[in-house]
Design a protein around this motif. Structure first.
Motif, mmCIF file in Angstrom:
data_model
loop_
_atom_site.group_PDB
_atom_site.id
_atom_site.type_symbol
_atom_site.label_atom_id
_atom_site.label_comp_id
_atom_site.label_asym_id
_atom_site.label_seq_id
_atom_site.Cartn_x
_atom_site.Cartn_y
_atom_site.Cartn_z
ATOM 1 N N MET A 1 -4.280 22.802 -2.915
ATOM 2 C CA MET A 1 -3.815 21.436 -3.214
ATOM 3 C C MET A 1 -4.943 20.425 -3.022
ATOM 4 S SD MET A 1 0.056 21.240 -1.686
ATOM 5 C CE MET A 1 -0.448 21.702 -0.031
ATOM 6 N N VAL A 2 -4.913 19.382 -3.819
ATOM 7 C CA VAL A 2 -5.926 18.339 -3.767
ATOM 8 C C VAL A 2 -5.492 17.250 -2.781
ATOM 9 C CG1 VAL A 2 -7.163 16.604 -5.114
ATOM 10 C CG2 VAL A 2 -6.573 18.806 -6.155
ATOM 11 N N PRO A 3 -6.373 16.791 -1.870
ATOM 12 C CA PRO A 3 -5.992 15.718 -0.939
ATOM 13 C C PRO A 3 -5.903 14.380 -1.640
ATOM 14 C CG PRO A 3 -8.302 16.268 -0.673
ATOM 15 C CD PRO A 3 -7.728 17.291 -1.633
ATOM 16 N N ILE A 4 -5.017 13.515 -1.160
ATOM 17 C CA ILE A 4 -4.847 12.204 -1.792
ATOM 18 C C ILE A 4 -6.028 11.286 -1.519
ATOM 19 C CG2 ILE A 4 -2.342 12.355 -1.716
ATOM 20 C CD1 ILE A 4 -2.396 10.416 0.644
ATOM 21 N N SER A 5 -6.941 11.695 -0.645
ATOM 22 C CA SER A 5 -8.127 10.883 -0.354
ATOM 23 C C SER A 5 -9.021 10.696 -1.580
ATOM 24 C CB SER A 5 -8.938 11.504 0.786
ATOM 25 O OG SER A 5 -9.330 12.831 0.457
ATOM 26 N N ILE A 6 -8.836 11.532 -2.617
ATOM 27 C CA ILE A 6 -9.656 11.401 -3.822
ATOM 28 C C ILE A 6 -9.400 10.075 -4.537
ATOM 29 C CG2 ILE A 6 -9.711 13.908 -4.169
ATOM 30 C CD1 ILE A 6 -7.723 13.495 -6.475
ATOM 31 N N PHE A 7 -8.295 9.412 -4.234
ATOM 32 C CA PHE A 7 -7.982 8.147 -4.898
ATOM 33 C C PHE A 7 -8.779 6.979 -4.328
ATOM 34 C CE2 PHE A 7 -4.044 10.557 -5.852
ATOM 35 C CZ PHE A 7 -4.052 10.424 -7.224
ATOM 36 N N GLY A 8 -9.382 7.154 -3.153
ATOM 37 C CA GLY A 8 -10.233 6.119 -2.593
ATOM 38 C C GLY A 8 -9.542 5.177 -1.624
ATOM 39 N N PHE A 9 -10.343 4.389 -0.924
ATOM 40 C CA PHE A 9 -9.862 3.501 0.136
ATOM 41 C C PHE A 9 -8.880 2.438 -0.377
ATOM 42 C CE2 PHE A 9 -10.279 -0.445 2.573
ATOM 43 C CZ PHE A 9 -9.937 0.000 3.843
ATOM 44 N N VAL A 10 -9.201 1.817 -1.505
ATOM 45 C CA VAL A 10 -8.364 0.738 -2.028
ATOM 46 C C VAL A 10 -6.962 1.236 -2.338
ATOM 47 C CG1 VAL A 10 -8.048 -0.895 -3.936
ATOM 48 C CG2 VAL A 10 -10.309 -0.569 -2.933
ATOM 49 N N ALA A 11 -6.860 2.410 -2.976
ATOM 50 C CA ALA A 11 -5.548 2.961 -3.318
ATOM 51 C C ALA A 11 -4.779 3.382 -2.073
ATOM 52 C CB ALA A 11 -5.711 4.156 -4.257
ATOM 53 N N LEU A 12 -5.501 3.878 -1.067
ATOM 54 C CA LEU A 12 -4.838 4.371 0.139
ATOM 55 C C LEU A 12 -4.349 3.249 1.043
ATOM 56 C CD1 LEU A 12 -7.199 7.339 1.104
ATOM 57 C CD2 LEU A 12 -4.800 7.528 0.423
ATOM 58 N N TRP A 13 -5.143 2.181 1.182
ATOM 59 C CA TRP A 13 -4.839 1.179 2.201
ATOM 60 C C TRP A 13 -4.580 -0.223 1.652
ATOM 61 C CZ3 TRP A 13 -3.451 3.282 6.510
ATOM 62 C CH2 TRP A 13 -3.970 4.530 6.856
ATOM 63 N N SER A 14 -4.668 -0.439 0.378
ATOM 64 C CA SER A 14 -4.319 -1.726 -0.263
ATOM 65 C C SER A 14 -4.828 -2.938 0.524
ATOM 66 C CB SER A 14 -2.795 -1.826 -0.406
ATOM 67 O OG SER A 14 -2.277 -0.709 -1.072
ATOM 68 N N PRO A 15 -6.159 -3.100 0.630
ATOM 69 C CA PRO A 15 -6.708 -4.195 1.448
ATOM 70 C C PRO A 15 -6.286 -5.588 0.979
ATOM 71 C CG PRO A 15 -8.414 -3.190 0.086
ATOM 72 C CD PRO A 15 -7.213 -2.303 0.003
ATOM 73 N N TYR A 16 -6.073 -5.779 -0.317
ATOM 74 C CA TYR A 16 -5.659 -7.098 -0.811
ATOM 75 C C TYR A 16 -4.225 -7.411 -0.374
ATOM 76 C CZ TYR A 16 -9.773 -6.397 -3.732
ATOM 77 O OH TYR A 16 -11.047 -6.152 -4.167
ATOM 78 N N PHE A 17 -3.363 -6.413 -0.445
ATOM 79 C CA PHE A 17 -1.981 -6.597 0.020
ATOM 80 C C PHE A 17 -1.961 -6.850 1.522
ATOM 81 C CE2 PHE A 17 2.188 -4.737 1.345
ATOM 82 C CZ PHE A 17 3.000 -5.650 0.700
ATOM 83 N N PHE A 18 -2.792 -6.118 2.254
ATOM 84 C CA PHE A 18 -2.895 -6.316 3.704
ATOM 85 C C PHE A 18 -3.344 -7.740 4.015
ATOM 86 C CE2 PHE A 18 -5.466 -6.292 7.597
ATOM 87 C CZ PHE A 18 -4.533 -5.824 8.515
ATOM 88 N N SER A 19 -4.336 -8.234 3.286
ATOM 89 C CA SER A 19 -4.831 -9.596 3.499
ATOM 90 C C SER A 19 -3.747 -10.628 3.220
ATOM 91 C CB SER A 19 -6.046 -9.863 2.603
ATOM 92 O OG SER A 19 -7.096 -8.959 2.894
ATOM 93 N N ALA A 20 -2.941 -10.381 2.181
ATOM 94 C CA ALA A 20 -1.854 -11.299 1.841
ATOM 95 C C ALA A 20 -0.814 -11.343 2.962
ATOM 96 C CB ALA A 20 -1.203 -10.881 0.527
ATOM 97 N N LEU A 21 -0.498 -10.189 3.532
ATOM 98 C CA LEU A 21 0.474 -10.140 4.624
ATOM 99 C C LEU A 21 -0.074 -10.811 5.881
ATOM 100 C CD1 LEU A 21 2.036 -6.554 4.331
ATOM 101 C CD2 LEU A 21 2.960 -8.734 3.532
ATOM 102 N N VAL A 22 -1.370 -10.629 6.164
ATOM 103 C CA VAL A 22 -1.988 -11.289 7.311
ATOM 104 C C VAL A 22 -1.933 -12.806 7.130
ATOM 105 C CG1 VAL A 22 -4.167 -11.698 8.527
ATOM 106 C CG2 VAL A 22 -3.485 -9.364 7.938
ATOM 107 N N ALA A 23 -2.230 -13.272 5.930
ATOM 108 C CA ALA A 23 -2.168 -14.714 5.640
ATOM 109 C C ALA A 23 -0.745 -15.236 5.830
ATOM 110 C CB ALA A 23 -2.646 -14.978 4.218
ATOM 111 N N LEU A 24 0.239 -14.465 5.364
ATOM 112 C CA LEU A 24 1.634 -14.864 5.520
ATOM 113 C C LEU A 24 2.028 -14.920 6.998
ATOM 114 C CD1 LEU A 24 4.259 -15.538 4.032
ATOM 115 C CD2 LEU A 24 4.778 -13.100 3.984
ATOM 116 N N PHE A 25 1.533 -13.970 7.781
ATOM 117 C CA PHE A 25 1.839 -13.948 9.218
ATOM 118 C C PHE A 25 1.202 -15.152 9.915
ATOM 119 C CE2 PHE A 25 1.168 -12.502 13.621
ATOM 120 C CZ PHE A 25 2.472 -12.155 13.940
ATOM 121 N N LEU A 26 -0.026 -15.511 9.530
ATOM 122 C CA LEU A 26 -0.688 -16.673 10.120
ATOM 123 C C LEU A 26 0.064 -17.957 9.780
ATOM 124 C CD1 LEU A 26 -4.457 -15.801 9.520
ATOM 125 C CD2 LEU A 26 -3.170 -15.691 11.669
ATOM 126 N N ILE A 27 0.558 -18.060 8.545
ATOM 127 C CA ILE A 27 1.369 -19.223 8.154
ATOM 128 C C ILE A 27 2.632 -19.293 9.009
ATOM 129 C CG2 ILE A 27 2.760 -20.208 6.284
ATOM 130 C CD1 ILE A 27 0.678 -19.092 4.327
#
Length: 308
Positions: A1-27
């Motif tokens: 089986m192929v590991p899902i890590s082949i999709f890369g960091f952005v697909a795995l951890w959604s840094p833009y979505f994370f940043s949006a949630l952090v901004a919402l929490f700060l608000i």
């Protein structure tokens, strides 16, 4: 089986979505702590409110921003885990985490407030959520939504809002809207469990795979664009990435049926916990207010006897 890590960091951890949630929490912190004095009738942020909102935001990120989201586009089983946690756990925590004085101001907005009062009525909120959930999991609808990023985002947000409506009569703390009490809460929870059962049953007992976007082929590749950057997906497609079977040994039909079972089991567990809390609070209220309840019952009997 192929590991899902082949999709890369952005697909795995959604840094833009994370940043949006952090901004919402700060608000959230700015409004409830730093800028609170600017609002009339505001109250200090309670510890349990901060914890509830934090838990809700973490669950939103875990279900829609972590590798769980990527797996949810590969395995239907994980998609249903996402749905259960996002709609049945994260939603009530978000409601409880927002202070009552903020909710009062939201409901005081002229047009918005009237809409919210209607949409949070128990019967309407039950019907809206159950209908949204059932329609979302119709094969044609889900396959169509998963092939369009804007449509998927819009429908997911709308479904989450309907989940907020669903939980509002149970967990809200303000007096301007309907709040269920005691056995009415129990009936409401049971009705909710019953109403989404047909959708789960259809998924569980169908004898063929019904979702094109969870099978091999072009539809699956296109649906992965929801969480994988186009450049990465194009490279992997050219390298021979064909479908979910390269990541799991589970047949598509079994994955589909297991997803329906998982959703129903998680729903029953979550609702069971909620019912247990409702019964505990009801028992505690009856015990702590036994004298007052007895006096009210005696006065009611005396009033009725006057007209008999």
């Amino acid at each position: 089986m192929v590991p899902i890590s082949i999709f890369g960091f952005v697909a795995l951890w959604s840094p833009y979505f994370f940043s949006a949630l952090v901004a919402l929490f700060l608000i959230y912190l700015l409004i409830t702590v730093k800028w609170r004095d600017r609002f009339a009738d505001s109250e200090p942020l309670k510890r349990n409110e901060l914890i509830s909102f934090s838990v809700g935001m973490i669950l939103v990120y875990v279900t829609k921003g972590s590798p769980v989201d990527l797996l949810g586009h590969i395995l239907f089983t994980m998609h249903m885990v996402q749905m259960a946690v996002l709609l049945l756990v994260a939603a009530p925590f978000i409601i409880m985490g927002i202070p009552g004085w903020i909710w009062k101001k939201v409901f005081a907005v002229p047009v918005l407030g009237r809409v919210l009062v209607v949409m949070t009525r128990p019967v309407i909120s039950l019907i809206v959520f159950s209908a949204m959930f059932s329609v979302y999991h119709l094969p044609l609808v889900l396959d169509t939504i998963k092939l369009s990023i804007p449509l998927h985002a819009a429908f997911t947000i709308t479904l989450f809002i309907s989940a907020l409506f669903l939980w509002w009569p149970i967990v809200n703390t303000i007096s301007v809207t309907t709040k269920l009490q005691g056995l009415h809460k129990v009936a409401y929870i049971i009705a909710s469990a019953i109403l989404i059962t047909p959708a789960c049953a259809l998924i569980i007992f169908v004898d063929t795979p019904v979702y094109e976007t969870y099978q091999s082929g072009e539809a699956w590749i296109q649906s992965m664009a929801l969480c994988v950057p186009a450049s990465t997906l194009g490279t992997l497609a050219n390298a021979g990435l064909s479908g979910p079977e390269v990541f799991t040994n589970m047949p598509v039909l079994y994955d589909q049926q297991l997803g329906g079972v998982i959703m129903k089991v998680l729903q029953e567990i979550i609702y069971g916990v909620v019912l247990g809390k409702i019964f505990f609070n009801w028992f505690q209220h009856e015990r702590d207010n036994a004298d007052d309840i007895t006096k009210k019952q005696l006065l009611e009997r005396e009033r009725l006897s006057m007209y008999s």
